[in-house]
Scaffold this active site. Structure first.
Site, PDB file in Angstrom:
ATOM      1  N   SER A 106     107.751   4.426  67.816  1.00 60.56           N
ATOM      2  CA  SER A 106     106.523   4.229  67.059  1.00 60.56           C
ATOM      3  C   SER A 106     105.360   3.835  67.971  1.00 60.56           C
ATOM      4  O   SER A 106     105.547   3.176  69.001  1.00 60.56           O
ATOM      5  CB  SER A 106     106.737   3.126  66.012  1.00 60.56           C
ATOM      6  OG  SER A 106     105.518   2.732  65.420  1.00 60.56           O
ATOM      7  N   TYR A 129      99.483   7.797  65.462  1.00 62.21           N
ATOM      8  CA  TYR A 129      98.591   7.873  64.310  1.00 62.21           C
ATOM      9  C   TYR A 129      97.249   8.456  64.733  1.00 62.21           C
ATOM     10  O   TYR A 129      96.873   8.401  65.906  1.00 62.21           O
ATOM     11  CB  TYR A 129      98.324   6.474  63.736  1.00 62.21           C
ATOM     12  CG  TYR A 129      99.512   5.791  63.127  1.00 62.21           C
ATOM     13  CD1 TYR A 129     100.047   6.214  61.916  1.00 62.21           C
ATOM     14  CD2 TYR A 129     100.098   4.690  63.751  1.00 62.21           C
ATOM     15  CE1 TYR A 129     101.129   5.566  61.350  1.00 62.21           C
ATOM     16  CE2 TYR A 129     101.184   4.030  63.194  1.00 62.21           C
ATOM     17  CZ  TYR A 129     101.694   4.482  61.990  1.00 62.21           C
ATOM     18  OH  TYR A 129     102.765   3.846  61.439  1.00 62.21           O
ATOM     19  N   THR A 155     101.661  11.246  62.708  1.00 64.30           N
ATOM     20  CA  THR A 155     101.669  10.744  61.333  1.00 64.30           C
ATOM     21  C   THR A 155     100.274  10.836  60.733  1.00 64.30           C
ATOM     22  O   THR A 155      99.327  10.253  61.262  1.00 64.30           O
ATOM     23  CB  THR A 155     102.173   9.292  61.293  1.00 64.30           C
ATOM     24  OG1 THR A 155     103.509   9.251  61.803  1.00 64.30           O
ATOM     25  CG2 THR A 155     102.170   8.758  59.863  1.00 64.30           C
ATOM     26  N   LYS A 251     103.765  14.676  60.443  1.00 62.91           N
ATOM     27  CA  LYS A 251     104.575  13.850  59.539  1.00 62.91           C
ATOM     28  C   LYS A 251     103.725  13.326  58.377  1.00 62.91           C
ATOM     29  O   LYS A 251     102.664  12.752  58.593  1.00 62.91           O
ATOM     30  CB  LYS A 251     105.185  12.668  60.296  1.00 62.91           C
ATOM     31  CG  LYS A 251     106.093  11.769  59.473  1.00 62.91           C
ATOM     32  CD  LYS A 251     106.682  10.664  60.353  1.00 62.91           C
ATOM     33  CE  LYS A 251     107.655   9.796  59.590  1.00 62.91           C
ATOM     34  NZ  LYS A 251     107.008   8.988  58.544  1.00 62.91           N
ATOM     35  N   HIS A 275     106.256   8.544  53.404  1.00 61.21           N
ATOM     36  CA  HIS A 275     106.228   7.312  54.189  1.00 61.21           C
ATOM     37  C   HIS A 275     107.193   6.265  53.618  1.00 61.21           C
ATOM     38  O   HIS A 275     106.927   5.065  53.626  1.00 61.21           O
ATOM     39  CB  HIS A 275     104.801   6.738  54.254  1.00 61.21           C
ATOM     40  CG  HIS A 275     104.474   6.099  55.569  1.00 61.21           C
ATOM     41  ND1 HIS A 275     103.794   6.735  56.555  1.00 61.21           N
ATOM     42  CD2 HIS A 275     104.750   4.859  56.057  1.00 61.21           C
ATOM     43  CE1 HIS A 275     103.638   5.934  57.593  1.00 61.21           C
ATOM     44  NE2 HIS A 275     104.220   4.787  57.315  1.00 61.21           N
TER      45      HIS A 275
END
Length: 384
Positions: A106, A129, A155, A251, A275
């Site tokens: 992440s 992100y 994401t 994603k 999510h």
């Protein structure tokens, strides 16, 4: 501790770790309707049982983005995983690598990219992100490349933070959060000794490297909140597509038209995901959304899916619904919190055994044999 069923890890994790961490992982947004339906709808997917099919040569192996995988599973990006076990991302990555599957780090991990990548022989995947601070994004991509990352998971379903009320109730956020977290840690001495004391530093490694100073939990919440970008659109991903020369996965896809946009954009894969029920409550479960998306883009782009997967049987169900592979999030985090690397390794062994049983009894010798014909039509509660 001996765990004999994947779902047992949830209660074991709840006993071991402080409540603020358990509920951060376990909770969803608003009234958690979608969170519940992710699990319930997937469990309602009925498979066709077939017999006398000679399943002696069954194989779970598959390939994705030119990468061989022992089974169609990758560990999903989970923020703060390093707080659930001592240097938790490293332990989870080791378990995944030993099992022959990818691990996804992440953006907001405790352990930085280089620490995790150096711990295993297999290249990790990296999740990013879309944030207002494009300098951070470029910095993170450069570090990922330097660490040997080939696959980027982007994401896109967090332009704003979800309304996660459990975090305020548990002490993860709020004015009294720091004091409540310290009190909870004191009541969980095993975790406090192993992770609280010996798992330091507890900052966000990737963010701290960019900012030049430690970014701890309070800073994390503030920094991330300031950097969500509700203005993002497909054009904001174009420079990343030009910069990143490896596989790129989008994603957070729940609608067939967005899946088609991902194909037009030139993405290599998508993750059908809500999510984990942590963003917009009331959207369809992944099990409900997946078949229509597969009808729209199957064969044009790799399809992964997450949200609600708690067993090897659930993996088989997701693939029968149209996925090429799945991402495990909460399931592996509970195992990591319970027993670290050994817990994740055991969980993956249990998933493999369950998949072998399910495929044997559906007559699917290979992953590619799973599909709509593996489902009992007319009685599946998880699909329209």
């Amino acid at each position: 501790m001996i765990i004999s069923a994947p779902t047992d890890y949830r209660q074991a994790a709840k006993r071991r770790i402080p409540p603020f961490l358990f509920h951060y992982a376990d909770g969803g947004s608003y009234t958690e309707h979608t969170l519940r339906h992710n699990v319930e709808d997937l469990a309602g997917v009925a498979l066709r049982q077939r017999v006398l099919k000679d399943m002696s040569s069954l194989s779970l192996e598959t390939e994705l983005f030119g990468e061989s995988m022992a089974m169609p599973i990758a560990l999903a990006p989970v923020g703060l995983a390093g707080m659930y076990a001592r240097r938790g991302e490293v332990q989870a990555a080791r378990a995944a690598s030993q099992k022959g599957i990818p691990f996804t780090l992440s953006t907001v991990s405790v352990c930085p990219i280089d620490e995790v990548a150096a711990a295993i022989d297999r290249p990790i995947w990296f999740q990013l992100y879309v944030l207002k601070d494009r300098g951070f994004m470029k910095h993170a991509l450069e570090r990922a490349k330097a660490a040997g990352v080939k696959t980027l998971v982007f994401t896109v379903d967090m332009p704003v933070p979800g309304a996660r009320y459990r975090d305020a109730h548990s002490g993860m956020s709020g004015k009294l959060g720091p004091m409540r977290r310290m009190a909870q840690a004191a009541m969980h001495p095993s975790w406090a000794w192993d992770v609280g004391i010996h798992g330091r530093p507890h900052d966000l490694g990737n963010v701290s490297d960019y900012r030049g100073h430690p970014t701890e939990l309070e800073d994390y919440i503030a920094w991330l909140g300031q950097n969500f970008d509700p203005a993002i659109s497909w054009k904001d991903l174009e420079w990343i597509r030009e910069f990143w020369d490896g596989p790129m996965i989008i994603k957070g896809i729940l609608d067939p038209e967005d899946a088609r946009e991902a194909v037009r954009f030139g993405a290599d894969g998508i993750v059908v995901s809500n999510h984990g029920g942590r963003q917009l409550d009331g959207v369809p479960s992944t099990a409900r959304a997946l078949p229509a998306i597969a009808d729209a883009v199957k064969g044009d782009i790799a399809i992964l899916a997450d949200s609600g997967i708690r067993s090897g049987l659930d993996v088989v169900r997701m693939i029968a619904l149209g996925a090429d592979s799945v991402l495990l999030g909460r399931a592996y985090l509970y195992a990591l919190a319970t027993a670290g690397e050994a817990g994740v390794a055991n969980l993956l062994d249990l998933f493999e055994k369950e998949m072998r049983v399910a495929m044997t009894l559906t007559g699917a010798r290979r992953i590619a044999d799973l599909g709509p014909d593996s489902l009992v039509s007319g009685i599946n509660r998880g699909v329209e």
